[in-house]
Enzyme design. Structure first.
Site, PDB file in Angstrom:
ATOM      1  N   CYS A  77      18.096 -16.327 -13.273  1.00  0.00           N
ATOM      2  CA  CYS A  77      17.178 -16.998 -12.294  1.00  0.00           C
ATOM      3  C   CYS A  77      16.827 -17.415 -12.657  1.00  0.00           C
ATOM      4  O   CYS A  77      15.277 -17.309 -13.136  1.00  0.00           O
ATOM      5  CB  CYS A  77      16.487 -15.942 -11.826  1.00  0.00           C
ATOM      6  SG  CYS A  77      15.999 -16.526 -10.243  1.00  0.00           S
ATOM      7  N   CYS A 132      10.875 -10.521  -9.219  1.00  0.00           N
ATOM      8  CA  CYS A 132      12.096  -9.860 -10.850  1.00  0.00           C
ATOM      9  C   CYS A 132      11.377  -9.876 -12.079  1.00  0.00           C
ATOM     10  O   CYS A 132      10.961 -10.716 -12.511  1.00  0.00           O
ATOM     11  CB  CYS A 132      13.528 -10.974 -11.142  1.00  0.00           C
ATOM     12  SG  CYS A 132      14.772 -10.357  -9.650  1.00  0.00           S
ATOM     13  N   ASP A 172      12.365  13.074   0.211  1.00  0.00           N
ATOM     14  CA  ASP A 172      12.005  11.748  -0.373  1.00  0.00           C
ATOM     15  C   ASP A 172      11.744  11.224   0.336  1.00  0.00           C
ATOM     16  O   ASP A 172      12.046  10.228   1.231  1.00  0.00           O
ATOM     17  CB  ASP A 172      13.910  11.610  -0.066  1.00  0.00           C
ATOM     18  CG  ASP A 172      14.212  10.224   0.025  1.00  0.00           C
ATOM     19  OD1 ASP A 172      13.305   9.698  -0.985  1.00  0.00           O
ATOM     20  OD2 ASP A 172      15.497  10.052   0.014  1.00  0.00           O
ATOM     21  N   CYS A 211      10.926   7.243  -5.182  1.00  0.00           N
ATOM     22  CA  CYS A 211      10.835   5.409  -5.618  1.00  0.00           C
ATOM     23  C   CYS A 211       9.791   5.353  -5.588  1.00  0.00           C
ATOM     24  O   CYS A 211       9.146   4.026  -6.592  1.00  0.00           O
ATOM     25  CB  CYS A 211      10.855   4.599  -4.702  1.00  0.00           C
ATOM     26  SG  CYS A 211       9.646   5.056  -2.740  1.00  0.00           S
TER      27      CYS A 211
HETATM   28  N1  SAH Z   1      16.261  10.082   2.352  1.00  0.00           N
HETATM   29  C1  SAH Z   1      17.062   8.629   3.450  1.00  0.00           C
HETATM   30  C2  SAH Z   1      15.434   8.117   4.094  1.00  0.00           C
HETATM   31  C3  SAH Z   1      14.286   7.770   2.319  1.00  0.00           C
HETATM   32  S1  SAH Z   1      13.346   6.919   2.863  1.00  0.00           S
HETATM   33  C4  SAH Z   1      17.660   8.570   2.066  1.00  0.00           C
HETATM   34  O1  SAH Z   1      17.471   8.578   1.494  1.00  0.00           O
HETATM   35  O2  SAH Z   1      18.282   7.122   2.783  1.00  0.00           O
HETATM   36  C5  SAH Z   1      11.698   8.027   3.958  1.00  0.00           C
HETATM   37  C6  SAH Z   1      11.665   8.181   4.982  1.00  0.00           C
HETATM   38  O3  SAH Z   1      10.544   8.804   5.437  1.00  0.00           O
HETATM   39  C7  SAH Z   1      12.562   6.943   5.820  1.00  0.00           C
HETATM   40  O4  SAH Z   1      13.382   6.594   6.664  1.00  0.00           O
HETATM   41  C8  SAH Z   1      11.178   6.901   6.880  1.00  0.00           C
HETATM   42  O5  SAH Z   1      11.223   6.393   7.538  1.00  0.00           O
HETATM   43  C9  SAH Z   1      11.171   8.467   6.614  1.00  0.00           C
HETATM   44  N2  SAH Z   1       9.513   8.795   6.993  1.00  0.00           N
HETATM   45  C10 SAH Z   1       7.909   7.986   6.558  1.00  0.00           C
HETATM   46  N3  SAH Z   1       6.526   9.308   6.891  1.00  0.00           N
HETATM   47  C11 SAH Z   1       7.425  10.161   7.842  1.00  0.00           C
HETATM   48  C12 SAH Z   1       6.392  11.566   8.472  1.00  0.00           C
HETATM   49  N4  SAH Z   1       6.452  11.255   8.498  1.00  0.00           N
HETATM   50  N5  SAH Z   1       7.751  12.687   8.494  1.00  0.00           N
HETATM   51  C13 SAH Z   1       9.132  12.472   8.314  1.00  0.00           C
HETATM   52  N6  SAH Z   1       9.972  11.342   7.719  1.00  0.00           N
HETATM   53  C14 SAH Z   1       9.020  10.108   7.621  1.00  0.00           C
END
Ligand code: SAH
Length: 462
Positions: free
Chosen positions: A80, A89, A389, A416
């Protein structure tokens, strides 16, 4: 009497000589100069040369490369040509192997610094072809003097759009959609929304592409619901891009950086797309979270399930479950799964996903993961494995404390953001030992890295 006070210059006038000694958390070169440390994008460890002052933010100086005298052996020609200006990036000019080595080292460093824990992460797993991987694309729009629409990314820390025509990390179908929106936007006289003035109509276009199915969703994020040429615009868009399977209008009238608003109207198709992940079909709506790199998500989930060491008898808790992906993949390897997610649209998707895949051992709850975990601990519920997660900001002490009371044998933390991961792992250390850390490159060419950390209850036999 005192003479006039002389203000300290904010920018050194002359170029500075500097050597890059490291990469920062944000992927910028850490450059030592006679004027102290500068953070310089696009400069890599071992390189030295001339830099110039760019700006100072919260006391930190940022610079720009003027001329390199010593060039890293890991510097490569980026695909790019605007990667420096766009800022999306930061590593396109850095060899992919070097990016992976850096990400492994960065995760190790966060555990050392934040969690005071020495651990050697496994080498970061990379992609075979680290381009065109992103399935979710969102771009703001602007208009030039000739009335042509353009779209791109915000220049770092500003609301200035850097126009982008081809993005080398995004699904190639997105480019066709964006070209069509630019063209039709002009003929339909659609005004791009101007953030600062709070004026205009089209705020963002969000595109979601399924990897394993021919389905593409386009979300037109608008500042108001009033879209006079709505149906003709959608008809023309589908004509230009017949591969689009659904179009949604999302109305966001707030003065905010958050892209999506509350109100949604399905303009074409079912309002969601379906994709296949680890052999399971998932429906995804505009507001539901879905991992952005479908190829590496399968690797990531594989590593998370492997770390959990499921034997078929366990009760698993999937916290921050999105549309239920991790829990449903785990459900094949355990007795039952309890999933909790805060976004109601995502929970609705998750329930439908389980049904469509004939998965009956997963239950879904909509709510805050911490409150749910606290209740489970109070009820002394039996849980063998917890998957965590959370979003970038990580989990919180209420949730982590409840886990220490609930005492699952294993916690598999998918993150992440290595810094909040290390912070949360440090908290869990009172009851858990950190056993393994596996970085996965979900975001090639950017500074971001995903990590699976496995923790085992202290004195656990399993
Ligand atoms: N495990 C899933 C989503 C991970 S992203 C996957 O791998 O696709 C993190 C997620 O946490 C998002 O969907 C977000 O909406 C949710 N989230 C954010 N704050 C939260 C909370 N206090 N309690 C429950 N879920 C929450």
């Amino acid at each position: 009497m005192k003479g006039p006070t002389r203000r300290k210059p904010v920018a050194p006038a002359a170029p500075l000589k500097g050597t890059c000694v490291d990469l920062s958390y944000e992927g910028k070169g850490v450059v030592k100069t006679e004027d102290g440390i500068y953070f310089v994008p696009g400069m890599f460890p071992g390189e030295s040369g001339e830099i110039e002052f760019a700006y100072r933010r919260t006391g930190v100086a940022f610079g720009k490369v003027r001329k390199l005298d010593v060039v890293s052996k890991d510097r490569v020609e980026p695909r790019c040509k605007i990667c420096s200006a766009c800022g999306g990036c930061c590593f396109q000019q850095y060899a992919y192997e070097a990016q992976l080595r850096h990400k492994t080292a960065l995760v190790k460093e966060q555990f050392r610094k934040v969690a005071k824990t020495e651990i050697d992460p496994l080498p970061c797993i990379g992609m075979d072809n680290p381009y065109f991987y992103r399935n979710k694309i969102q771009m703001p729009f602007g208009k030039d003097k000739k009335g042509n629409l353009y779209c791109g990314f915000y220049k770092e820390g500003t609301h200035v759009i850097v126009p982008v025509n081809t993005c080398y990390i995004e699904d190639e179908r997105a480019k066709l959609v964006l070209e069509a929106v630019k063209k039709l936007g002009k003929s339909f006289r659609i005004e791009p929304y101007q953030e600062d003035a709070g004026y205009g109509f089209l705020r963002h276009v969000l595109i979601r592409c399924a990897k394993h199915k021919d389905e593409v969703m386009v979300v037109l994020v608008t500042a108001s619901d009033n879209f006079p040429s709505r149906s003709n615009f959608v008809k023309a868009l589908i004509k230009e891009c017949p591969f689009i399977t659904t179009v949604v209008q999302n109305v966001n009238s707030r003065h905010t950086n958050v892209i999506l608003g509350e109100f949604e109207r399905v303009l074409y198709g079912p309002g969601f797309i379906e994709d296949i992940l680890c052999g399971i079909r998932f429906r995804i709506s505009a507001k539901s979270f879905y991992q952005v790199n479908p190829i590496m998500t399968e690797t990531l989930y594989g590593k998370a399930i492997e770390a959990a060491g499921l034997t078929g008898t366990e009760t698993v808790f999937d916290a921050y479950s999105g549309i239920g992906t991790i829990g449903m993949v785990a459900s094949k390897h355990c007795k039952n799964v309890i999933s909790v997610e805060i976004v109601k649209e995502a929970v609705a998707d998750a329930r439908k996903n389980a049904k469509a895949n004939h998965i009956e051992n997963v239950s879904f709850y909509c709510g805050d993961a911490s409150s749910f975990m606290v209740q489970m601990a109070e009820k002394k519920q039996n849980v063998d494995v917890v998957f965590l997660d959370p979003p970038r900001k990580g989990s919180d002490e209420r949730c982590l404390n409840a886990i220490c009371k609930l005492k699952p044998q294993k916690v598999v933390y998918v993150s992440c953001d290595p810094s909040t991961l290390a912070r949360d792992v440090a908290y869990l250390k009172k009851s858990y030992d950190l056993i393994s850390v596996q970085p996965v490159d979900m975001f090639p060419h950017t500074q971001h890295v995903e990590t699976v950390a496995m923790l085992r209850l202290k004195d656990s036999k399993k």
